[in-house]
Design a protein around this motif. Structure first.
Motif, PDB file in Angstrom:
ATOM      1  N   LEU A 504       0.873  -1.253  -0.009  1.00  0.00           N
ATOM      2  CA  LEU A 504      -0.108  -0.007  -0.008  1.00  0.00           C
ATOM      3  C   LEU A 504       0.776   1.255   0.028  1.00  0.00           C
ATOM      4  CD1 LEU A 504      -2.703  -1.275   2.583  1.00  0.00           C
ATOM      5  CD2 LEU A 504      -3.060  -0.812   0.206  1.00  0.00           C
ATOM      6  N   ILE A 505       2.063   1.370   0.774  1.00  0.00           N
ATOM      7  CA  ILE A 505       2.788   2.595   0.768  1.00  0.00           C
ATOM      8  C   ILE A 505       3.585   2.444  -0.473  1.00  0.00           C
ATOM      9  CG2 ILE A 505       4.816   3.490   1.896  1.00  0.00           C
ATOM     10  CD1 ILE A 505       3.875   1.838   4.460  1.00  0.00           C
ATOM     11  N   ASP A 506       3.940   1.259  -1.225  1.00  0.00           N
ATOM     12  CA  ASP A 506       4.911   1.469  -2.288  1.00  0.00           C
ATOM     13  C   ASP A 506       3.844   1.889  -3.596  1.00  0.00           C
ATOM     14  OD1 ASP A 506       7.068   0.366  -1.050  1.00  0.00           O
ATOM     15  OD2 ASP A 506       6.665  -1.598  -1.763  1.00  0.00           O
ATOM     16  N   ARG A 507       2.487   1.696  -3.424  1.00  0.00           N
ATOM     17  CA  ARG A 507       1.715   2.061  -4.356  1.00  0.00           C
ATOM     18  C   ARG A 507       1.713   3.721  -4.412  1.00  0.00           C
ATOM     19  NH1 ARG A 507      -4.300   0.101  -3.956  1.00  0.00           N
ATOM     20  NH2 ARG A 507      -4.293   1.538  -2.356  1.00  0.00           N
ATOM     21  N   GLU A 508       1.587   4.072  -3.165  1.00  0.00           N
ATOM     22  CA  GLU A 508       1.485   5.698  -3.324  1.00  0.00           C
ATOM     23  C   GLU A 508       2.874   6.055  -3.784  1.00  0.00           C
ATOM     24  OE1 GLU A 508      -1.267   7.548  -2.254  1.00  0.00           O
ATOM     25  OE2 GLU A 508      -2.102   5.532  -2.235  1.00  0.00           O
ATOM     26  N   ILE A 509       4.042   5.584  -3.329  1.00  0.00           N
ATOM     27  CA  ILE A 509       5.241   5.963  -4.093  1.00  0.00           C
ATOM     28  C   ILE A 509       5.244   5.865  -5.610  1.00  0.00           C
ATOM     29  CG2 ILE A 509       7.756   5.292  -4.085  1.00  0.00           C
ATOM     30  CD1 ILE A 509       7.564   4.400  -1.375  1.00  0.00           C
ATOM     31  N   SER A 510       4.566   5.022  -6.301  1.00  0.00           N
ATOM     32  CA  SER A 510       4.375   4.986  -7.685  1.00  0.00           C
ATOM     33  C   SER A 510       3.581   6.083  -8.203  1.00  0.00           C
ATOM     34  CB  SER A 510       3.858   3.362  -7.996  1.00  0.00           C
ATOM     35  OG  SER A 510       4.676   2.363  -7.464  1.00  0.00           O
ATOM     36  N   HIS A 511       2.453   6.371  -7.586  1.00  0.00           N
ATOM     37  CA  HIS A 511       1.611   7.635  -7.912  1.00  0.00           C
ATOM     38  C   HIS A 511       2.400   8.845  -7.818  1.00  0.00           C
ATOM     39  CE1 HIS A 511      -1.634   4.888  -8.361  1.00  0.00           C
ATOM     40  NE2 HIS A 511      -1.958   4.854  -7.162  1.00  0.00           N
ATOM     41  N   LYS A 513       5.564   9.012  -7.815  1.00  0.00           N
ATOM     42  CA  LYS A 513       6.708   9.238  -8.989  1.00  0.00           C
ATOM     43  C   LYS A 513       6.160   9.737 -10.608  1.00  0.00           C
ATOM     44  CE  LYS A 513      10.245   6.554  -6.715  1.00  0.00           C
ATOM     45  NZ  LYS A 513      11.010   5.420  -6.571  1.00  0.00           N
ATOM     46  N   ALA A 514       4.898   9.041 -10.588  1.00  0.00           N
ATOM     47  CA  ALA A 514       4.274   9.321 -11.814  1.00  0.00           C
ATOM     48  C   ALA A 514       3.692  10.794 -11.928  1.00  0.00           C
ATOM     49  CB  ALA A 514       3.144   8.263 -12.237  1.00  0.00           C
ATOM     50  N   GLY A 515       3.857  11.739 -10.935  1.00  0.00           N
ATOM     51  CA  GLY A 515       3.399  12.881 -10.784  1.00  0.00           C
ATOM     52  C   GLY A 515       2.092  13.082 -10.496  1.00  0.00           C
ATOM     53  N   HIS A 516       1.266  12.098  -9.855  1.00  0.00           N
ATOM     54  CA  HIS A 516      -0.023  12.081  -9.247  1.00  0.00           C
ATOM     55  C   HIS A 516       0.032  12.518  -7.787  1.00  0.00           C
ATOM     56  CE1 HIS A 516      -0.997  10.162 -12.855  1.00  0.00           C
ATOM     57  NE2 HIS A 516      -0.850   9.143 -12.617  1.00  0.00           N
ATOM     58  N   SER A 517      -1.201  13.081  -7.373  1.00  0.00           N
ATOM     59  CA  SER A 517      -1.319  13.342  -5.998  1.00  0.00           C
ATOM     60  C   SER A 517      -1.287  12.056  -5.091  1.00  0.00           C
ATOM     61  CB  SER A 517      -2.461  14.170  -5.709  1.00  0.00           C
ATOM     62  OG  SER A 517      -2.671  14.460  -4.240  1.00  0.00           O
TER      63      SER A 517
END
Length: 685
Positions: A504-511, A513-517
């Protein structure tokens, strides 16, 4: 880069103590925080300080993740505790003087008038003296075992030409607060130990009393069980509980102005280092402050107990019908825990219910839930209860309940080998129109109707089939020899929960890095797990906004440039103990909310059986999110952690928001309306 765990806990207890400064709180409630501080500190010494002393005794010299040896930690703890206890007594004695002005006096020995002495002498002779047992120490009578957390009067007697030690235990079977009359206040109390000390010579007739002192020892209270050698876990824990009160002494408290000879004899006999002796300028064991009561004429000195709200939508005669219409969300103590009790009571009586399965970690001394489980078993239902015998300081209570349940026909499981079961779950299996339906209650808090009045927790009652299937898998795991669990939506520690949080934390990191909030809001009791902390640092560096609501221990350092500048840590300390564990992940406009029995501590993720479950109802999830936002907006009971481990009080007198008080006033008609009320409060401020 983390903060020290023990010092972080002491900072939490400082925040508890500072609640005494809130003059908007009635004085008896303010004094109650001093009692809570004292009780907390007892447990801290019994567990954390005891563990550090064990490391020192065994020659363990490695440093902890903060670079401190065990001895260095102990020195810092002693310094901080000394400072905090001095502050506690200064504040408490000042407020007791204020209480006297308000009409309730606590009178010490120096203030005993002839009239009061006459009352006390009569009470001593008739009620106290018969219970007391003086204990002498000489070549034929060894130093007695000093019970953990008990008050004693140490006595220096002149025997022949030499001083000799004797002592008297202040009996816990007698009320410590004694009311007297003929004083200037509406209510006057004296302390039992002061009465005993005043008339101590009556216990040692024929001998000269040279000096007296009041003292108290705190002992190692942790229970370490080697399960490989424990053929009968119930019996082993029963024996360990009995021995707890005689563990190694980790603290000696003694009244200031003590006789030096008495201090030395006690210190040597209890084998306590000088730094573990705390000289107290005031009354020992301030937990007695819980017991001071105001008469009706002085009701302004206390706060009326909060009365939780009931749900108008629940069918009291058939709660199962209400659950089938939609999930029921509960936020205690704002909404009554009676809903959970009624759920289990109805299940115990319902002829269509076939089985009830439940985990019990901490229950009250007069638990209606346990009684309902016993009645269900007597009616022939299949009742299985996992009773965690190793729930710290509740072992004896749980052992008693386990035995009673077994006698009534309940199948009792005493936990899982090597793991402490901390999950909060009830599964009810019911036959409905030739099919089986499963009903569940899942919670962040214990099945304890008493703590549910003062702890904030969240729970969910549902008959969602995916939840039911996972619950059956869970109970098969805890009752059998299963070493893993395959669930679809719930995550179970120590098998899948840590990885779920990592994902769950890694998914927020990916978002991010992709420029998403990307953002995370997490509310819990404690954060100490190094792996989670490192992941949060990584998320912060990637641009994830992280708001942590952590009531107690937090070893993460927020606000460090290039490391944790996107992380804030807030602690709320108020009337109720914040206990709920809530986890929000923004997930790029597909936000997810989870509730859990677990904190972000290594013990929760790796050494306990814990549950994390999602909130799938969108309206309930939104309600929980806005509750989190209300907590984050609190500017009256909030403290913000700085990178040096200290906490700054957050205040805003122009637009005050006190989350707990607001939640007490909200009216419930529906979750949507509840959300609107919170929205309007936050936006208007």
């Amino acid at each position: 880069m983390i903060l020290n765990r023990e010092l972080s806990w002491l900072e939490f207890n400082r925040r508890v103590l500072m609640e005494m400064e809130d003059l908007t709180t009635p004085i008896l409630e303010r004094l109650r925080f001093s009692a809570i501080f004292a009780s907390n500190l007892d447990e801290f010494f019994m567990v954390r300080v005891a563990a550090i002393k064990n490391q020192i005794s065994s020659g363990y010299e490695d440093v902890d993740p903060t670079g401190l040896t065990a001895r260095e930690k102990l020195e810092l703890i002693n310094e901080t505790v000394s400072e905090l206890v001095d502050l506690q007594y200064k504040m408490t004695m000042s407020q007791l003087e204020t209480l006297r002005e308000d009409g309730i006096s606590l009178i010490r020995s120096a203030e005993f008038t002839p009239s009061i002495l006459a009352q006390l002498e009569k009470k001593f002779s008739l009620e106290i003296f018969p219970v007391l047992t003086p204990m002498a120490v000489d070549f034929s009578r060894r130093f007695p075992l000093i019970a953990n957390k008990s008050l004693y009067i140490g006595v220096k007697l002149l025997i022949g030409l030499e001083p000799k030690l004797a002592m008297v235990q202040v009996p816990s079977v007698l009320e410590r607060l004694i009311k007297v009359t003929d004083c200037k206040s509406n209510v006057c109390y004296v302390l039992l130990e002061d009465v005993i000390e005043t008339f101590i010579d009556k216990l040692f007739l024929g001998h000269q009393v040279l000096a007296t002192c009041q003292f108290r020892a705190t002992r190692n209270g942790d229970i370490n069980i080697v399960e490989d050698e424990a053929e009968d876990l119930l019996m082993v824990i029963e024996e360990a509980v009995k021995l707890r009160k005689w563990g190694e002494t980790v603290r000696l408290e003694i009244g200031q102005g003590e006789d030096p000879w008495l201090l030395k004899v006690l210190q040597d006999s209890l084998m306590v280092e000088a730094k573990q002796v705390f000289k107290v300028d005031g009354i020992l064991d301030l937990t007695f402050l819980f017991k001071i009561k105001a008469p009706k004429s002085l009701s302004k000195l206390t706060k009326a107990p909060y009365k939780p709200k009931r749900f108008p939508i629940i069918d009291k005669k058939n709660i199962f019908k209400t659950i089938r219409e939609g999930d029921i969300f509960l936020h205690h103590p704002y909404e009554t825990f009676d809903t959970v009790v009624d759920f289990i009571k109805q299940a115990s009586k319902d002829p269509h219910v076939l089985a009830i399965k439940q985990t019990l970690y901490r229950v009250s001394g007069d638990s209606q839930i346990v009684k309902a489980l016993a009645e269900a078993a007597e009616k022939g239902k299949q009742v299985t209860v996992l009773v965690e015998l190793r729930a710290r300081f509740d072992e004896e209570n749980n052992i008693n309940w386990a035995k009673k349940l077994e006698q009534r026909g309940v199948h009792v499981i005493y936990g899982i080998y090597g793991l402490k079961t901390h999950s909060k779950i009830t599964l009810i299996v019911r036959r409905e129109k030739n099919k089986i339906r499963r009903y569940l209650h899942l919670s962040t808090g214990n099945y304890n109707d008493q703590t549910a009045k003062v702890y904030t927790d969240m729970g969910l009652i549902t008959c969602n089939e995916s939840f039911g299937s996972d619950a059956s898998m869970f109970f098969n795991m805890v009752s059998g020899f299963v070493t893993s669990v395959n669930t679809s939506i719930m995550s179970v520690a120590p098998f899948t929960l840590r990885q779920k949080f990592n994902d769950l934390i890694d998914r927020e990191i990916s978002h991010a890095k992709a420029g998403h909030s990307a953002s995370i809001i997490a509310k819990m009791n404690s954060l100490v797990d190094l792996e989670i902390i490192e992941r949060l640092y990584t998320a912060s560096k990637a641009g994830v906004k992280i708001n942590l609501l952590i009531r107690g221990i937090c070893t993460l350092k927020p606000g460090i440039e290039g490391q944790s500048e996107n992380i804030t840590v807030t602690s709320i300390v108020g009337e109720f103990l914040e206990h709920s564990r809530i986890f929000y992940f923004e997930n790029h406009r597909k936000s997810e909310i989870y509730l859990s029995s677990a904190d972000w501590m290594t013990r929760n993720l790796s050494r306990r059986v814990e549950l994390l479950f999602p909130i799938e109802d969108a309206t309930i999830a939104e309600r929980i999110l806005y509750t989190l936002k209300l907590y984050l907006a609190d500017n009256q009971k909030s403290w913000q952690l700085t990178s040096d481990g200290k906490y700054d009080k957050i205040t805003n007198s122009k637009h005050p928001i006190k989350a707990q008080d607001i939640l007490k006033t909200l009216e419930y008609t529906s979750n949507k309306e509840y959300i609107n009320q919170i929205k309007s409060i936050i936006e208007s401020k």
